[in-house]
Design an enzyme around this catalytic site. Structure first.
Site, PDB file in Angstrom:
ATOM      1  N   HIS A 154     -36.838 -44.008  53.563  1.00  0.00           N
ATOM      2  CA  HIS A 154     -37.198 -44.518  54.902  1.00  0.00           C
ATOM      3  C   HIS A 154     -38.671 -44.899  54.913  1.00  0.00           C
ATOM      4  O   HIS A 154     -39.457 -44.400  54.108  1.00  0.00           O
ATOM      5  CB  HIS A 154     -36.899 -43.482  55.987  1.00  0.00           C
ATOM      6  CG  HIS A 154     -37.568 -42.161  55.761  1.00  0.00           C
ATOM      7  ND1 HIS A 154     -37.058 -41.222  54.902  1.00  0.00           N
ATOM      8  CD2 HIS A 154     -38.714 -41.645  56.244  1.00  0.00           C
ATOM      9  CE1 HIS A 154     -37.864 -40.177  54.874  1.00  0.00           C
ATOM     10  NE2 HIS A 154     -38.882 -40.404  55.677  1.00  0.00           N
ATOM     11  N   PHE A 155     -38.998 -45.774  55.835  1.00  0.00           N
ATOM     12  CA  PHE A 155     -40.374 -46.252  56.010  1.00  0.00           C
ATOM     13  C   PHE A 155     -40.840 -45.876  57.415  1.00  0.00           C
ATOM     14  O   PHE A 155     -40.115 -46.074  58.384  1.00  0.00           O
ATOM     15  CB  PHE A 155     -40.436 -47.782  55.872  1.00  0.00           C
ATOM     16  CG  PHE A 155     -40.026 -48.280  54.512  1.00  0.00           C
ATOM     17  CD1 PHE A 155     -40.972 -48.589  53.551  1.00  0.00           C
ATOM     18  CD2 PHE A 155     -38.680 -48.428  54.180  1.00  0.00           C
ATOM     19  CE1 PHE A 155     -40.597 -49.043  52.291  1.00  0.00           C
ATOM     20  CE2 PHE A 155     -38.295 -48.882  52.929  1.00  0.00           C
ATOM     21  CZ  PHE A 155     -39.255 -49.193  51.982  1.00  0.00           C
TER      22      PHE A 155
HETATM   23  P1  AMP Z   1     -40.579 -37.836  55.658  1.00  0.00           P
HETATM   24  O1  AMP Z   1     -41.441 -36.610  55.774  1.00  0.00           O
HETATM   25  O2  AMP Z   1     -41.268 -39.051  55.179  1.00  0.00           O
HETATM   26  O3  AMP Z   1     -39.321 -37.501  54.914  1.00  0.00           O
HETATM   27  O4  AMP Z   1     -40.202 -38.212  57.154  1.00  0.00           O
HETATM   28  C1  AMP Z   1     -39.103 -37.759  57.833  1.00  0.00           C
HETATM   29  C2  AMP Z   1     -39.359 -38.154  59.245  1.00  0.00           C
HETATM   30  O5  AMP Z   1     -38.146 -38.042  59.935  1.00  0.00           O
HETATM   31  C3  AMP Z   1     -40.373 -37.253  59.967  1.00  0.00           C
HETATM   32  O6  AMP Z   1     -41.396 -38.053  60.510  1.00  0.00           O
HETATM   33  C4  AMP Z   1     -39.550 -36.563  61.034  1.00  0.00           C
HETATM   34  O7  AMP Z   1     -40.280 -36.406  62.212  1.00  0.00           O
HETATM   35  C5  AMP Z   1     -38.394 -37.528  61.209  1.00  0.00           C
HETATM   36  N1  AMP Z   1     -37.147 -36.948  61.639  1.00  0.00           N
HETATM   37  C6  AMP Z   1     -36.535 -35.838  61.169  1.00  0.00           C
HETATM   38  N2  AMP Z   1     -35.345 -35.637  61.774  1.00  0.00           N
HETATM   39  C7  AMP Z   1     -35.198 -36.677  62.646  1.00  0.00           C
HETATM   40  C8  AMP Z   1     -34.172 -37.042  63.582  1.00  0.00           C
HETATM   41  N3  AMP Z   1     -33.066 -36.310  63.736  1.00  0.00           N
HETATM   42  N4  AMP Z   1     -34.358 -38.162  64.314  1.00  0.00           N
HETATM   43  C9  AMP Z   1     -35.487 -38.908  64.163  1.00  0.00           C
HETATM   44  N5  AMP Z   1     -36.474 -38.607  63.309  1.00  0.00           N
HETATM   45  C10 AMP Z   1     -36.340 -37.506  62.561  1.00  0.00           C
END
Ligand code: AMP
Length: 143
Positions: A106-107
């Site tokens: 993801h970005f």
């Molecule tokens: P990363 O640390 O780059 O893997 O980012 C994961 C991102 O996903 C973080 O910024 C979290 O705040 C976000 N995140 C985790 N669970 C959810 C969810 N259920 N809905 C939306 N964002 C989420």
């Protein structure tokens, strides 16, 4: 968790792509879904999630990467139009030591304002009404 490990389809983004978990969606097309980040580092923080089952950028096919970056650009432009930030950060983390917490590629698109300090990565959950209001403005700008 290693950089080159097996993709685990029980992660939260796989569930959101499958429609098995809730999300505030900005768009959902053949190649990617974009959602509001519910633990935002800044108002309007959103995510582009390619649909290909890949743990990170290193695992993503070139075709999916090309599709993803055009959507990242389109969403960044919509964030600019919809929320009028002073700057926009685009980030992408590969592996836990790099800050990755969800192991589906993801970005991050993180709008920045001069007067608003950047919040902690994975900090507190946002107010859903605020997230929905921001999402509406971004969707309107996407057209
Ligand atoms: P990363 O640390 O780059 O893997 O980012 C994961 C991102 O996903 C973080 O910024 C979290 O705040 C976000 N995140 C985790 N669970 C959810 C969810 N259920 N809905 C939306 N964002 C989420």
């Amino acid at each position: 968790m290693s950089l080159t490990g097996q993709y685990d389809d029980t992660n939260i983004f796989a569930k959101i792509i499958a429609g098995d978990a809730p999300a505030i969606k900005l768009f959902d097309d053949e190649h990617a879904v974009a959602i509001m980040d519910i633990f935002p580092q800044s108002p309007g923080h959103c995510l582009v999630i390619p649909k290909e089952p890949a743990r990170n950028l290193l695992d993503l096919s070139d075709g999916a990467a090309a599709q993803a970056i055009s959507r990242v650009k389109a969403l960044a432009k919509a964030v600019e139009t919809g929320l009028d930030p002073d700057g926009i950060v685009v980030t992408q983390f590969n592996g836990a030591p790099a800050g990755q917490t969800v192991f589906h590629i993801h970005f991050h698109i993180i709008p920045r304002w001069d007067a608003i300090p950047l919040g902690r990565h994975g900090g507190g959950q946002a107010d859903m009404e605020e997230l929905n209001a921001q999402a509406e403005k971004i969707r309107a700008a996407l057209g």
